[in-house]
Motif scaffolding. Structure first.
Motif, PDB file in Angstrom:
ATOM      1  N   VAL A 156       0.819  -1.213   0.000  1.00 15.22           N
ATOM      2  CA  VAL A 156       0.000   0.000   0.000  1.00 15.22           C
ATOM      3  C   VAL A 156       0.854   1.265   0.000  1.00 15.22           C
ATOM      4  N   ILE A 157       1.838   1.305   0.895  1.00 15.37           N
ATOM      5  CA  ILE A 157       2.623   2.533   1.075  1.00 15.37           C
ATOM      6  C   ILE A 157       3.486   2.862  -0.139  1.00 15.37           C
ATOM      7  N   SER A 158       4.153   1.859  -0.694  1.00 11.55           N
ATOM      8  CA  SER A 158       5.068   2.106  -1.820  1.00 11.55           C
ATOM      9  C   SER A 158       4.419   2.824  -2.993  1.00 11.55           C
ATOM     10  N   PRO A 159       3.294   2.293  -3.548  1.00 11.69           N
ATOM     11  CA  PRO A 159       2.696   2.996  -4.698  1.00 11.69           C
ATOM     12  C   PRO A 159       2.183   4.383  -4.353  1.00 11.69           C
ATOM     13  N   GLN A 176      13.578   3.714  -2.327  1.00  8.47           N
ATOM     14  CA  GLN A 176      13.395   4.357  -1.028  1.00  8.47           C
ATOM     15  C   GLN A 176      11.980   4.132  -0.500  1.00  8.47           C
ATOM     16  N   ALA A 177      11.002   4.178  -1.405  1.00  7.10           N
ATOM     17  CA  ALA A 177       9.601   3.987  -1.007  1.00  7.10           C
ATOM     18  C   ALA A 177       9.388   2.610  -0.402  1.00  7.10           C
ATOM     19  N   VAL A 178       9.992   1.599  -1.012  1.00  2.00           N
ATOM     20  CA  VAL A 178       9.879   0.234  -0.487  1.00  2.00           C
ATOM     21  C   VAL A 178      10.561   0.133   0.877  1.00  2.00           C
ATOM     22  N   GLY A 179      11.720   0.784   1.026  1.00  6.98           N
ATOM     23  CA  GLY A 179      12.431   0.785   2.311  1.00  6.98           C
ATOM     24  C   GLY A 179      11.597   1.418   3.412  1.00  6.98           C
ATOM     25  N   ILE A 180      10.952   2.555   3.113  1.00  9.75           N
ATOM     26  CA  ILE A 180      10.090   3.232   4.086  1.00  9.75           C
ATOM     27  C   ILE A 180       8.904   2.336   4.451  1.00  9.75           C
ATOM     28  N   ALA A 181       8.326   1.685   3.438  1.00 13.07           N
ATOM     29  CA  ALA A 181       7.179   0.798   3.677  1.00 13.07           C
ATOM     30  C   ALA A 181       7.568  -0.377   4.562  1.00 13.07           C
ATOM     31  N   LEU A 182       8.729  -0.952   4.311  1.00 10.92           N
ATOM     32  CA  LEU A 182       9.198  -2.072   5.124  1.00 10.92           C
ATOM     33  C   LEU A 182       9.476  -1.638   6.557  1.00 10.92           C
ATOM     34  N   PHE A 194      10.415 -14.537  -6.679  1.00 11.98           N
ATOM     35  CA  PHE A 194      10.261 -14.435  -8.130  1.00 11.98           C
ATOM     36  C   PHE A 194       9.385 -13.260  -8.523  1.00 11.98           C
ATOM     37  N   VAL A 195       8.255 -13.111  -7.836  1.00 11.31           N
ATOM     38  CA  VAL A 195       7.302 -12.062  -8.186  1.00 11.31           C
ATOM     39  C   VAL A 195       7.653 -10.741  -7.529  1.00 11.31           C
ATOM     40  N   GLY A 196       8.266 -10.810  -6.339  1.00 12.19           N
ATOM     41  CA  GLY A 196       8.688  -9.585  -5.661  1.00 12.19           C
ATOM     42  C   GLY A 196       7.634  -8.904  -4.826  1.00 12.19           C
ATOM     43  N   ALA A 197       6.469  -9.519  -4.672  1.00 14.27           N
ATOM     44  CA  ALA A 197       5.397  -8.900  -3.896  1.00 14.27           C
ATOM     45  C   ALA A 197       4.409  -9.959  -3.445  1.00 14.27           C
ATOM     46  N   PHE A 217       9.708 -10.100  11.039  1.00  9.75           N
ATOM     47  CA  PHE A 217      11.119 -10.398  10.809  1.00  9.75           C
ATOM     48  C   PHE A 217      11.511 -10.255   9.334  1.00  9.75           C
ATOM     49  N   THR A 218      10.616 -10.614   8.440  1.00  5.89           N
ATOM     50  CA  THR A 218      10.933 -10.452   7.019  1.00  5.89           C
ATOM     51  C   THR A 218      11.007  -8.967   6.658  1.00  5.89           C
ATOM     52  N   ALA A 219      10.122  -8.158   7.251  1.00  5.29           N
ATOM     53  CA  ALA A 219      10.141  -6.708   6.997  1.00  5.29           C
ATOM     54  C   ALA A 219      11.411  -6.081   7.569  1.00  5.29           C
ATOM     55  N   LEU A 220      11.818  -6.530   8.760  1.00  8.73           N
ATOM     56  CA  LEU A 220      13.037  -6.004   9.369  1.00  8.73           C
ATOM     57  C   LEU A 220      14.253  -6.308   8.502  1.00  8.73           C
ATOM     58  N   THR A 221      14.322  -7.540   8.007  1.00  5.58           N
ATOM     59  CA  THR A 221      15.426  -7.933   7.126  1.00  5.58           C
ATOM     60  C   THR A 221      15.446  -7.075   5.865  1.00  5.58           C
ATOM     61  N   GLY A 222      14.254  -6.892   5.279  1.00  2.70           N
ATOM     62  CA  GLY A 222      14.153  -6.097   4.057  1.00  2.70           C
ATOM     63  C   GLY A 222      14.485  -4.638   4.271  1.00  2.70           C
ATOM     64  N   ALA A 223      14.013  -4.058   5.392  1.00  6.28           N
ATOM     65  CA  ALA A 223      14.257  -2.643   5.672  1.00  6.28           C
ATOM     66  C   ALA A 223      15.741  -2.371   5.883  1.00  6.28           C
ATOM     67  N   VAL A 224      16.401  -3.222   6.663  1.00  4.69           N
ATOM     68  CA  VAL A 224      17.834  -3.048   6.935  1.00  4.69           C
ATOM     69  C   VAL A 224      18.644  -3.117   5.639  1.00  4.69           C
ATOM     70  N   SER A 225      18.313  -4.086   4.794  1.00  4.09           N
ATOM     71  CA  SER A 225      19.062  -4.245   3.539  1.00  4.09           C
ATOM     72  C   SER A 225      18.818  -3.068   2.597  1.00  4.09           C
ATOM     73  N   HIS A 226      17.574  -2.548   2.572  1.00  2.41           N
ATOM     74  CA  HIS A 226      17.269  -1.407   1.707  1.00  2.41           C
ATOM     75  C   HIS A 226      18.033  -0.166   2.148  1.00  2.41           C
ATOM     76  N   PHE A 227      18.067   0.089   3.464  1.00  2.00           N
ATOM     77  CA  PHE A 227      18.747   1.273   3.952  1.00  2.00           C
ATOM     78  C   PHE A 227      20.264   1.133   3.842  1.00  2.00           C
TER      79      PHE A 227
END
Length: 256
Positions: free
Chosen positions: A29-32, A44-50, A153-156, A187-197
């Motif tokens: 929701v947040i990214s788009p 950056q939008a995906v990182g903020i959303a995560l 594979f799909v990314g979402a 935990f998946t969001a935390l992993t994703g957010a850290v890697s994005h930043f």
């Protein structure tokens, strides 16, 4: 600044309700919303959303845990499997377009919402407990592999895939399915957010704070309501939220 706050509040509202009711990833929701209305770069939008997803999912998971609506043991098994096979699936991600990835998440959200309204999940905890621990462990590993590969594979659509499989394949009662889903998503969001930043650097701080607070607020409200609601009411509320979010995301995507 006011326009920025309004967009973040609305994005957080949708993401929070989706997280609290259905274990949905805030990124859907947040990214788009951030990309379309605030011109924030997609990465950056995906990182903020995560980042918004971490606290929202964590608070929701705690609320479901307090109400004994979470399966931590099998949730951990599925979480580790999902994380491993998301990496495997990501190797295939370059074969499809970004539009295909976004469309998958939006359409799945809409269809799953309609599914909960038309055919609610009425499985009881007693029915869940009839499955042996060994069988549930094997099911968690296999389903974790499937979810991980699809997400990579799909990314979402990770939250939606988990909710769908937990309720239809593993036969979870709806509240336990959502509780387990938000536990994993924390935990998946935390992993994703850290890697994005770490890769993309520090995002717009004010936007991130607005999104985190709004998502946290509405996720808490939704989780508290969901844990007190009757199964039929929860199915209808979850279905309505997902249907509206799916429709809005499709419209926002068209605007973009």
């Amino acid at each position: 600044m006011l326009f920025e706050f309004i967009i973040c509040f609305i994005a957080g509202l949708g993401a929070g309700l989706g997280t609290g009711f259905a274990g949905m990833s805030a990124a859907a929701v947040i990214s788009p919303m951030l990309i379309t209305f605030l011109d924030i770069p997609a990465y950056q939008a995906v990182g903020i959303a995560l980042a918004s997803d971490v606290l929202a999912s964590g608070v929701s998971a705690y609320t479901y845990y307090r109400n004994k609506n979470i399966d931590i043991k099998n949730g951990l098994v599925m979480m580790f499997t999902v994380l491993i096979f998301t990496l495997v699936g990501s190797l295939l991600a370059s074969l499809i377009s970004q539009n295909t990835m976004g469309a998958f998440s939006m359409i799945m959200t809409l269809l799953l919402g309609i599914k909960f309204i038309v055919k609610p999940v009425m499985t009881t905890k007693e029915k869940m407990q009839e499955v042996s621990a060994k069988k549930r462990f094997i099911q968690s590993v296999v389903c974790g592999i499937v979810i991980g590969l699809i997400c990579g594979f799909v990314g979402a659509g990770g939250g939606m895939m988990m909710l769908l499989i937990l309720t239809t394949v593993l036969g979870y009662e709806l509240k336990t399915a959502v509780g387990t889903s938000v536990f994993i998503m924390t935990f998946t969001a935390l992993t994703g957010a850290v890697s994005h930043f770490a890769i993309g650097g520090t995002p717009d701080i004010s936007v991130m704070i607005f999104c985190i607070l709004s998502t946290l607020l509405w996720a808490r409200i939704a989780a508290k309501f969901a844990n007190k609601a009757e199964p039929k009411t929860l199915n209808r509320a979850t279905g309505a939220v997902l249907t509206v979010l799916g429709t809005v995301m499709i419209i926002v995507n068209k605007i973009q």
